[in-house]
Motif scaffolding. Structure first.
Motif, short mmCIF file in Angstrom:
data_model
loop_
_atom_site.label_atom_id
_atom_site.label_comp_id
_atom_site.label_asym_id
_atom_site.label_seq_id
_atom_site.Cartn_x
_atom_site.Cartn_y
_atom_site.Cartn_z
N TYR A 1 27.50 -7.05 -47.91
CA TYR A 1 26.45 -6.90 -46.87
C TYR A 1 26.49 -5.63 -45.93
CZ TYR A 1 26.97 -11.49 -48.21
OH TYR A 1 27.19 -12.92 -49.08
N ALA B 1 24.95 -14.35 -43.57
CA ALA B 1 25.35 -14.97 -45.25
C ALA B 1 26.40 -15.76 -45.35
CB ALA B 1 25.24 -13.75 -46.01
N TRP C 1 32.73 -9.45 -45.66
CA TRP C 1 31.50 -9.01 -45.47
C TRP C 1 31.04 -7.52 -46.36
CZ3 TRP C 1 32.65 -8.93 -39.42
CH2 TRP C 1 32.51 -10.24 -39.00
N ARG D 1 23.49 -4.85 -39.82
CA ARG D 1 24.19 -5.34 -40.89
C ARG D 1 25.18 -6.45 -40.75
NH1 ARG D 1 24.51 0.56 -41.70
NH2 ARG D 1 26.21 0.92 -40.85
N VAL E 1 23.47 -9.41 -41.07
CA VAL E 1 23.30 -9.98 -42.28
C VAL E 1 24.41 -10.39 -42.78
CG1 VAL E 1 23.02 -9.08 -44.66
CG2 VAL E 1 21.57 -8.15 -43.04
N ALA E 2 25.68 -9.86 -42.46
CA ALA E 2 27.03 -10.33 -43.09
C ALA E 2 27.32 -11.83 -42.38
CB ALA E 2 28.09 -9.43 -42.59
N SER F 1 19.54 -12.66 -44.06
CA SER F 1 20.39 -13.27 -44.92
C SER F 1 19.86 -14.46 -45.46
CB SER F 1 21.80 -13.34 -44.24
OG SER F 1 21.47 -14.33 -43.11
N GLY G 1 18.77 -9.13 -39.03
CA GLY G 1 19.88 -9.15 -40.11
C GLY G 1 20.12 -10.53 -40.52
#
Length: 380
Positions: free
Chosen positions: A103, A154, A100, A147, A150-151, A297, A293
Motif C-alpha cells: 500500500y 486494508a 504495509w 497511504r 490505505v495501509a 482500501s 485512503g
C-alpha cells in the motif's frame, strides 16, 4: 532516521568490520561509520550509523538492554512493555515491518539480524536514499498520510505476537512526569518564555487535559483497533520512489485506528519541521487524505470513530506542557541534542501547537458522548 550530511565518519572496529564483510560481501578499504541522529536517551539503542564499505552502503542499528539508562527511557525485558529492548528486531525478522508495503509504505530491507556475543542485537538495514521527511513539503506529508490510511484500512489489526506492544499510550505517558507539579504553579507560568509565547487560556486547557487523562486513555483503548507504528513522525520517514520508507519500529503494536495520524501531525510542528501557522490547514488536509485512503482500501467503518481517535490522541502530549514549564530556563537544542534552537521560536511554535491540541481535546469531549461513550469529567 535523519540523514548524516556533514557528519564526520569514523573507522569501524573489528566487530562491525567483520559483520560488514558477512553482510555486504567483499569490498576494498575500511568500513566507515557516520552517526545518525536518534534519541540518545533511549536505553534500547546503543547507536545508529550510516555504514560505507567500498561501494556498499547500509545502516547499522544496535539494540541493547545493557546501556544502563534508568527512569522513563530504561530498556525493558518485558515483551509487552512499550520500551521492550528487542521489539524492533522481532518486527523486522517476522516480516511485520513490511506488512504495509503493498500500500506504499515499507520498512528498509533487513540485510541481517546479528546476535552479538555480548547479548546486543545488530540490525543491518538497507540505506534508503530518498529525501527525509524532515524536509518534505506539506503536500508530501499529506500524501504519506493518505497511504497510511490505505495501509491501515486494508490491513486493520494483525495476529497478535507476544512481543507487540499493548496499552502503549497509557504506559508511555505514565512515566513522562518532569514538571507535572508545575501545572498549578503561578511562578512557572510567569516565566518570560512561557508568559510571552504561550497563548492565553492555554494554562486552563492543559490543566484540564491533565486531570482528564484517564478518561482520554479509556476512550483511546475502547476505539476500533489497528496495527500501528506508534512512533510515526517526519524524522522516521523517507521518500521511496512513489511511496514512503518508514523506520524505527520499536514501539509497534496495538493502537486505535487514527492514532498514528494523531501522533504525526503535532510532531511535525513540535520539532520545527512544519510551521505552527500552517497546522490547522495541514491537519485538515491530512485528515481528509487519511479518510480517503481508508475508503480507497475498502474500509467500511464509522469515520466519526476515527475522528475521535485523532482528537483524543491529544492526551499523548499531556506531559509536554509540564516539561516546557520545567525547562523554560534551559538552553534549547534540536532533536538529538546536536544544535541549538531559538528558545523564543520553540516556545512560540509549541505553545501554538498545544493550543491546537486543546481544540482537539475539546472536540473529543463533545464527540464521545454522541458516539455512546461516557462524558468527560467536568472541567476545572
Amino acid at each position: 532516521m535523519s540523514d548524516t550530511e556533514g557528519v564526520e565518519a569514523e573507522v569501524a572496529g573489528a566487530e562491525a568490520y567483520a559483520e560488514a564483510v558477512d553482510v555486504l560481501g567483499p569490498f576494498n578499504g575500511p568500513v566507515l561509520l557516520a552517526p545518525v541522529t536518534h534519541n540518545p536517551n533511549n536505553g534500547v539503542t546503543d547507536g545508529v550509523w550510516d555504514v560505507t564499505a567500498g561501494d556498499r552502503a547500509a545502516v547499522l542499528k544496535v539494540l541493547t538492554r545493557s546501556k544502563g539508562t534508568t527512569g522513563h527511557w530504561a530498556a525493558s525485558d518485558d515483551p509487552r512493555h512499550w520500551n521492550y529492548w528487542r521489539r524492533e528486531a522481532d518486527v523486522h525478522v517476522s516480516g511485520l515491518a513490511q506488512l504495509w508495503r503493498p500500500y506504499g509504505i515499507r520498512a528498509p530491507r533487513l540485510l541481517a539480524c546479528v546476535e552479538r556475543p555480548d547479548g546486543d542485537v545488530a540490525l543491518w538495514l538497507e540505506r534508503v536514499r530518498g529525501g527525509p521527511g524532515t524536509r518534505w513539503t506539506v503536500r508530501q506529508h499529506v500524501e504519506h498520510l493518505r497511504r497510511l490510511g490505505v495501509a491501515q484500512g486494508a490491513v486493520g489489526e494483525t495476529a497478535d505476537r507476544p512481543w507487540l506492544s499493548r496499552r502503549f499510550l497509557r504506559e508511555y505517558i505514565a512515566g513522562m512526569t518532569p514538571g507535572q507539579e508545575l501545572l498549578d504553579d503561578d511562578e512557572a507560568w510567569r516565566q518570560p518564555l512561557v508568559r510571552e509565547h504561550f497563548p492565553a487560556g492555554l494554562r486552563h486547557d492543559m490543566v484540564r487535559l491533565h486531570h482528564d487523562r484517564d478518561w482520554f486513555l479509556q476512550i483511546m483503548e475502547s476505539l476500533p483497533r489497528a496495527f500501528c507504528h506508534l512512533d510515526m513522525w517526519p524524522a522516521n520517514v523517507r521518500s521511496d520512489g512513489p511511496g514512503s520508507a518508514l523506520f524505527d519500529w520499536a514501539f509497534a503494536g496495538d493502537g486505535a485506528l487514527g492514532e498514528d495520524l494523531g501522533n504525526y501531525l503535532p510532531d511535525s510542528v513540535f520539532d520545527l519541521f512544519v510551521p505552527a501557522a500552517r497546522l490547522p490547514r495541514y491537519a485538515a488536509a491530512a485528515y481528509e487524505a487519511y479518510l480517503h485512503g481508508l475508503r480507497e482500501s475498502g474500509w467500511k467503518g464509522d469515520e466519526h470513530l476515527v475522528r475521535l481517535a485523532v482528537c483524543a490522541s491529544a492526551v499523548k502530549y499531556d506531559w509536554l506542557t509540564g516539561m516546557m514549564l520545567a525547562r523554560a530556563g534551559e538552553a534549547q537544542v534540536d532533536y538529538g541534542g546536536d544544535r541549538p534552537v531559538s528558545p523564543e521560536l520553540r516556545y512560540r511554535e509549541r505553545g501554538s501547537t498545544l493550543a491546537f491540541l486543546a481544540g482537539w481535546a475539546s472536540e473529543a469531549r463533545d464527540l464521545a458522548p454522541r458516539l455512546g461513550f461516557p462524558e468527560a469529567p467536568s472541567g476545572r
